[in-house]
Scaffold this motif. Structure first.
Motif, PDB file in Angstrom:
ATOM      1  N   VAL A  49      56.645  27.597  42.524  1.00 49.50           N
ATOM      2  CA  VAL A  49      57.064  28.980  42.271  1.00 49.50           C
ATOM      3  C   VAL A  49      56.890  29.789  43.555  1.00 49.50           C
ATOM      4  CG1 VAL A  49      56.523  28.845  39.808  1.00 49.50           C
ATOM      5  CG2 VAL A  49      54.814  29.739  41.387  1.00 49.50           C
ATOM      6  N   PRO A  50      57.779  30.737  43.812  1.00 49.32           N
ATOM      7  CA  PRO A  50      57.710  31.493  45.069  1.00 49.32           C
ATOM      8  C   PRO A  50      56.747  32.676  45.047  1.00 49.32           C
ATOM      9  CG  PRO A  50      59.677  32.089  43.865  1.00 49.32           C
ATOM     10  CD  PRO A  50      59.018  30.987  43.082  1.00 49.32           C
ATOM     11  N   VAL A  51      56.335  33.107  43.845  1.00 47.83           N
ATOM     12  CA  VAL A  51      55.530  34.321  43.693  1.00 47.83           C
ATOM     13  C   VAL A  51      54.467  34.105  42.624  1.00 47.83           C
ATOM     14  CG1 VAL A  51      55.621  36.765  43.046  1.00 47.83           C
ATOM     15  CG2 VAL A  51      57.559  35.740  44.239  1.00 47.83           C
ATOM     16  N   PHE A  52      53.232  34.519  42.906  1.00 51.85           N
ATOM     17  CA  PHE A  52      52.185  34.492  41.890  1.00 51.85           C
ATOM     18  C   PHE A  52      51.046  35.400  42.337  1.00 51.85           C
ATOM     19  CE2 PHE A  52      51.382  30.895  44.688  1.00 51.85           C
ATOM     20  CZ  PHE A  52      50.027  30.953  44.942  1.00 51.85           C
ATOM     21  N   ALA A  53      50.075  35.608  41.455  1.00 49.68           N
ATOM     22  CA  ALA A  53      48.926  36.464  41.765  1.00 49.68           C
ATOM     23  C   ALA A  53      47.630  35.731  41.448  1.00 49.68           C
ATOM     24  CB  ALA A  53      48.998  37.761  40.963  1.00 49.68           C
ATOM     25  N   LEU A  54      46.603  36.057  42.223  1.00 53.07           N
ATOM     26  CA  LEU A  54      45.275  35.487  42.039  1.00 53.07           C
ATOM     27  C   LEU A  54      44.249  36.613  42.004  1.00 53.07           C
ATOM     28  CD1 LEU A  54      45.443  32.653  44.743  1.00 53.07           C
ATOM     29  CD2 LEU A  54      45.696  32.370  42.270  1.00 53.07           C
ATOM     30  N   GLY A  55      43.304  36.521  41.083  1.00 53.45           N
ATOM     31  CA  GLY A  55      42.257  37.529  40.993  1.00 53.45           C
ATOM     32  C   GLY A  55      40.881  36.911  40.905  1.00 53.45           C
ATOM     33  N   CYS A  56      39.935  37.491  41.653  1.00 51.67           N
ATOM     34  CA  CYS A  56      38.557  37.011  41.622  1.00 51.67           C
ATOM     35  C   CYS A  56      37.650  38.107  42.143  1.00 51.67           C
ATOM     36  CB  CYS A  56      38.417  35.762  42.504  1.00 51.67           C
ATOM     37  SG  CYS A  56      36.775  34.999  42.432  1.00 51.67           S
ATOM     38  N   PRO A  57      36.510  38.335  41.492  1.00 50.45           N
ATOM     39  CA  PRO A  57      35.559  39.313  42.010  1.00 50.45           C
ATOM     40  C   PRO A  57      34.787  38.746  43.199  1.00 50.45           C
ATOM     41  CG  PRO A  57      34.650  38.240  40.082  1.00 50.45           C
ATOM     42  CD  PRO A  57      36.056  37.719  40.239  1.00 50.45           C
ATOM     43  N   ALA A  58      34.117  39.631  43.904  1.00 50.81           N
ATOM     44  CA  ALA A  58      33.201  39.212  44.960  1.00 50.81           C
ATOM     45  C   ALA A  58      31.958  38.617  44.296  1.00 50.81           C
ATOM     46  CB  ALA A  58      32.802  40.405  45.823  1.00 50.81           C
ATOM     47  N   MET A  59      31.503  37.532  44.838  1.00 55.16           N
ATOM     48  CA  MET A  59      30.312  36.871  44.321  1.00 55.16           C
ATOM     49  C   MET A  59      29.349  36.637  45.481  1.00 55.16           C
ATOM     50  SD  MET A  59      31.087  36.419  41.088  1.00 55.16           S
ATOM     51  CE  MET A  59      29.982  35.172  40.458  1.00 55.16           C
ATOM     52  N   GLY A  60      28.084  36.454  45.183  1.00 54.95           N
ATOM     53  CA  GLY A  60      27.097  36.112  46.214  1.00 54.95           C
ATOM     54  C   GLY A  60      27.201  37.018  47.416  1.00 54.95           C
ATOM     55  N   ALA A  61      27.328  36.422  48.574  1.00 53.00           N
ATOM     56  CA  ALA A  61      27.438  37.170  49.829  1.00 53.00           C
ATOM     57  C   ALA A  61      28.916  37.412  50.137  1.00 53.00           C
ATOM     58  CB  ALA A  61      26.760  36.411  50.958  1.00 53.00           C
ATOM     59  N   GLU A  62      29.598  38.130  49.232  1.00 51.39           N
ATOM     60  CA  GLU A  62      31.023  38.453  49.373  1.00 51.39           C
ATOM     61  C   GLU A  62      31.857  37.174  49.526  1.00 51.39           C
ATOM     62  OE1 GLU A  62      32.705  41.837  50.271  1.00 51.39           O
ATOM     63  OE2 GLU A  62      30.980  42.951  50.984  1.00 51.39           O
ATOM     64  N   GLU A  63      31.818  36.363  48.491  1.00 53.82           N
ATOM     65  CA  GLU A  63      32.549  35.105  48.448  1.00 53.82           C
ATOM     66  C   GLU A  63      33.298  35.006  47.143  1.00 53.82           C
ATOM     67  OE1 GLU A  63      29.154  32.589  48.562  1.00 53.82           O
ATOM     68  OE2 GLU A  63      28.940  32.709  50.731  1.00 53.82           O
ATOM     69  N   LEU A  64      34.234  34.057  47.073  1.00 57.22           N
ATOM     70  CA  LEU A  64      34.907  33.759  45.813  1.00 57.22           C
ATOM     71  C   LEU A  64      33.946  33.031  44.893  1.00 57.22           C
ATOM     72  CD1 LEU A  64      38.334  32.409  47.131  1.00 57.22           C
ATOM     73  CD2 LEU A  64      37.828  34.700  46.263  1.00 57.22           C
ATOM     74  N   GLU A  65      34.167  33.146  43.597  1.00 60.26           N
ATOM     75  CA  GLU A  65      33.378  32.402  42.610  1.00 60.26           C
ATOM     76  C   GLU A  65      33.490  30.916  42.967  1.00 60.26           C
ATOM     77  OE1 GLU A  65      32.500  29.926  39.392  1.00 60.26           O
ATOM     78  OE2 GLU A  65      34.576  30.238  40.030  1.00 60.26           O
ATOM     79  N   GLU A  66      32.336  30.228  43.072  1.00 58.24           N
ATOM     80  CA  GLU A  66      32.321  28.902  43.676  1.00 58.24           C
ATOM     81  C   GLU A  66      32.570  27.713  42.754  1.00 58.24           C
ATOM     82  OE1 GLU A  66      28.572  28.638  45.633  1.00 58.24           O
ATOM     83  OE2 GLU A  66      27.450  28.401  43.775  1.00 58.24           O
ATOM     84  N   GLU A  67      32.405  27.869  41.449  1.00 60.51           N
ATOM     85  CA  GLU A  67      32.562  26.729  40.539  1.00 60.51           C
ATOM     86  C   GLU A  67      34.015  26.452  40.168  1.00 60.51           C
ATOM     87  OE1 GLU A  67      30.074  24.657  39.508  1.00 60.51           O
ATOM     88  OE2 GLU A  67      28.787  25.789  40.889  1.00 60.51           O
ATOM     89  N   GLU A  68      34.802  27.502  39.959  1.00 65.62           N
ATOM     90  CA  GLU A  68      36.189  27.311  39.519  1.00 65.62           C
ATOM     91  C   GLU A  68      37.204  27.870  40.519  1.00 65.62           C
ATOM     92  OE1 GLU A  68      36.763  27.391  34.969  1.00 65.62           O
ATOM     93  OE2 GLU A  68      35.245  28.932  35.376  1.00 65.62           O
ATOM     94  N   MET A  69      37.007  29.117  40.956  1.00 66.32           N
ATOM     95  CA  MET A  69      38.027  29.746  41.797  1.00 66.32           C
ATOM     96  C   MET A  69      38.076  29.158  43.203  1.00 66.32           C
ATOM     97  SD  MET A  69      40.595  31.623  41.814  1.00 66.32           S
ATOM     98  CE  MET A  69      40.953  33.141  41.007  1.00 66.32           C
ATOM     99  N   GLU A  70      36.933  28.937  43.819  1.00 72.48           N
ATOM    100  CA  GLU A  70      36.926  28.391  45.183  1.00 72.48           C
ATOM    101  C   GLU A  70      37.631  27.034  45.252  1.00 72.48           C
ATOM    102  OE1 GLU A  70      36.831  27.596  48.991  1.00 72.48           O
ATOM    103  OE2 GLU A  70      36.239  29.559  48.229  1.00 72.48           O
TER     104      GLU A  70
END
Length: 143
Positions: A49-70
Protein backbone atom coordinates in the motif's frame (compact mmCIF):
# COMPACT_ATOMS: atom_id res chain seq x y z
CA UNK A 1 -12.92 3.41 -1.85
CA UNK A 2 -9.34 2.87 -0.81
CA UNK A 3 -8.39 1.46 2.58
CA UNK A 4 -5.75 3.20 4.69
CA UNK A 5 -4.32 1.30 7.63
CA UNK A 6 -3.89 3.12 10.95
CA UNK A 7 -1.69 0.85 13.06
CA UNK A 8 -1.01 1.85 16.65
CA UNK A 9 0.08 0.84 20.14
CA UNK A 10 -1.51 2.46 23.18
CA UNK A 11 -0.94 1.82 26.85
CA UNK A 12 -3.28 4.37 28.43
CA UNK A 13 -5.73 5.03 25.60
CA UNK A 14 -4.27 8.40 24.61
CA UNK A 15 -2.66 7.18 21.40
CA UNK A 16 -5.74 5.08 20.67
CA UNK A 17 -7.86 8.25 20.84
CA UNK A 18 -5.47 9.86 18.37
CA UNK A 19 -5.70 6.80 16.08
CA UNK A 20 -9.49 7.01 16.11
CA UNK A 21 -9.26 10.70 15.15
CA UNK A 22 -6.94 9.83 12.25
CA UNK A 23 -9.50 7.24 11.08
CA UNK A 24 -12.28 9.86 11.27
CA UNK A 25 -10.18 12.22 9.18
CA UNK A 26 -9.57 9.50 6.61
CA UNK A 27 -13.33 8.95 6.38
CA UNK A 28 -13.93 12.70 6.03
CA UNK A 29 -11.40 12.65 3.19
CA UNK A 30 -13.32 10.00 1.28
CA UNK A 31 -11.32 6.87 2.08
CA UNK A 32 -11.79 4.11 4.64
CA UNK A 33 -9.54 4.00 7.70
CA UNK A 34 -8.71 0.56 9.01
CA UNK A 35 -7.95 0.84 12.73
CA UNK A 36 -5.53 -1.92 13.80
CA UNK A 37 -3.67 -2.52 17.05
CA UNK A 38 -0.06 -3.36 16.25
CA UNK A 39 -0.37 -6.72 18.02
CA UNK A 40 -2.94 -7.73 15.38
CA UNK A 41 -0.97 -6.30 12.45
CA UNK A 42 1.74 -7.70 10.23
CA UNK A 43 4.20 -5.79 8.07
CA UNK A 44 2.76 -7.56 5.03
CA UNK A 45 -0.49 -5.61 5.56
CA UNK A 46 1.21 -2.43 4.37
CA UNK A 47 3.86 -3.91 2.09
CA UNK A 48 1.90 -3.13 -1.06
CA UNK A 49 0.00 0.00 0.00
CA UNK A 50 1.32 3.49 -0.78
CA UNK A 51 -0.13 5.26 2.29
CA UNK A 52 -0.61 4.32 5.94
CA UNK A 53 -0.30 5.71 9.48
CA UNK A 54 1.53 4.55 12.58
CA UNK A 55 0.94 5.65 16.16
CA UNK A 56 2.94 5.05 19.32
CA UNK A 57 3.48 6.98 22.55
CA UNK A 58 6.90 7.85 23.92
CA UNK A 59 8.16 5.16 26.25
CA UNK A 60 11.18 4.91 28.55
CA UNK A 61 13.83 7.39 27.50
CA UNK A 62 11.75 8.74 24.57
CA UNK A 63 11.61 5.49 22.62
CA UNK A 64 8.99 3.44 20.83
CA UNK A 65 7.20 0.74 22.81
CA UNK A 66 9.74 -2.11 22.69
CA UNK A 67 7.69 -5.34 22.82
CA UNK A 68 5.36 -4.85 19.85
CA UNK A 69 5.84 -1.51 18.08
CA UNK A 70 9.65 -1.47 17.86
CA UNK A 71 9.86 -4.91 16.19
CA UNK A 72 7.02 -3.91 13.83
CA UNK A 73 8.73 -0.67 12.83
CA UNK A 74 12.05 -2.50 12.39
CA UNK A 75 10.37 -4.96 10.04
CA UNK A 76 8.86 -2.09 8.05
CA UNK A 77 12.15 -0.30 7.46
CA UNK A 78 12.98 -2.47 4.47
CA UNK A 79 9.63 -1.85 2.77
CA UNK A 80 8.71 1.82 3.30
CA UNK A 81 10.76 3.40 0.55
CA UNK A 82 8.54 5.75 -1.46
CA UNK A 83 5.54 5.30 0.84
CA UNK A 84 3.60 8.18 2.41
CA UNK A 85 3.48 7.59 6.18
CA UNK A 86 1.61 9.54 8.84
CA UNK A 87 3.03 9.35 12.37
CA UNK A 88 1.33 10.26 15.65
CA UNK A 89 1.53 9.61 19.37
CA UNK A 90 1.36 10.97 22.90
CA UNK A 91 4.00 11.66 25.50
CA UNK A 92 4.19 12.53 29.20
CA UNK A 93 7.67 14.03 29.54
CA UNK A 94 10.38 15.43 27.35
CA UNK A 95 9.82 17.53 24.27
CA UNK A 96 8.81 15.06 21.58
CA UNK A 97 12.29 13.79 20.79
CA UNK A 98 10.96 10.25 20.23
CA UNK A 99 8.78 11.52 17.37
CA UNK A 100 11.63 13.45 15.71
CA UNK A 101 13.83 10.35 15.92
CA UNK A 102 11.03 8.12 14.57
CA UNK A 103 10.35 10.47 11.66
CA UNK A 104 14.05 10.68 10.87
CA UNK A 105 14.34 6.90 11.02
CA UNK A 106 11.45 6.42 8.60
CA UNK A 107 12.84 9.08 6.25
CA UNK A 108 16.22 7.35 6.27
CA UNK A 109 14.38 4.16 5.23
CA UNK A 110 12.92 6.10 2.28
CA UNK A 111 9.44 6.98 3.56
CA UNK A 112 7.88 10.40 3.10
CA UNK A 113 6.45 11.65 6.39
CA UNK A 114 3.09 13.27 5.68
CA UNK A 115 3.17 16.82 6.95
CA UNK A 116 6.93 16.59 7.44
CA UNK A 117 6.60 15.55 11.08
CA UNK A 118 4.39 13.52 13.37
CA UNK A 119 1.39 14.74 15.34
CA UNK A 120 2.07 14.68 19.09
CA UNK A 121 -0.03 15.29 22.18
CA UNK A 122 1.05 15.78 25.76
CA UNK A 123 -0.80 13.08 27.71
CA UNK A 124 -4.51 12.99 26.79
CA UNK A 125 -4.99 14.62 23.38
CA UNK A 126 -6.77 17.97 23.64
CA UNK A 127 -9.08 19.40 20.97
CA UNK A 128 -6.13 20.85 19.06
CA UNK A 129 -4.35 17.48 18.92
CA UNK A 130 -7.57 15.69 17.90
CA UNK A 131 -8.10 18.21 15.08
CA UNK A 132 -4.48 17.76 14.00
CA UNK A 133 -5.02 13.97 13.86
CA UNK A 134 -8.21 14.40 11.87
CA UNK A 135 -6.30 16.72 9.53
CA UNK A 136 -3.57 14.11 9.15
CA UNK A 137 -6.19 11.52 8.25
CA UNK A 138 -7.75 13.79 5.66
CA UNK A 139 -4.34 14.44 4.10
CA UNK A 140 -3.66 10.70 3.97
CA UNK A 141 -6.99 10.12 2.25
CA UNK A 142 -6.10 12.69 -0.41
CA UNK A 143 -2.84 10.96 -1.39
Amino acid sequence: MKDIYVIYWSGTGNTEAMARAVVRGIGNGGARGVLTEVGSASPEMVKDVPVFALGCPAMGAEELEEEEMEPFVSALEGMVSGKQVGLFGSYDWGDGEWMRLWAERMEQAGAVIVGGEGVIANNEPDNEAIKACEGLGKRLAGL
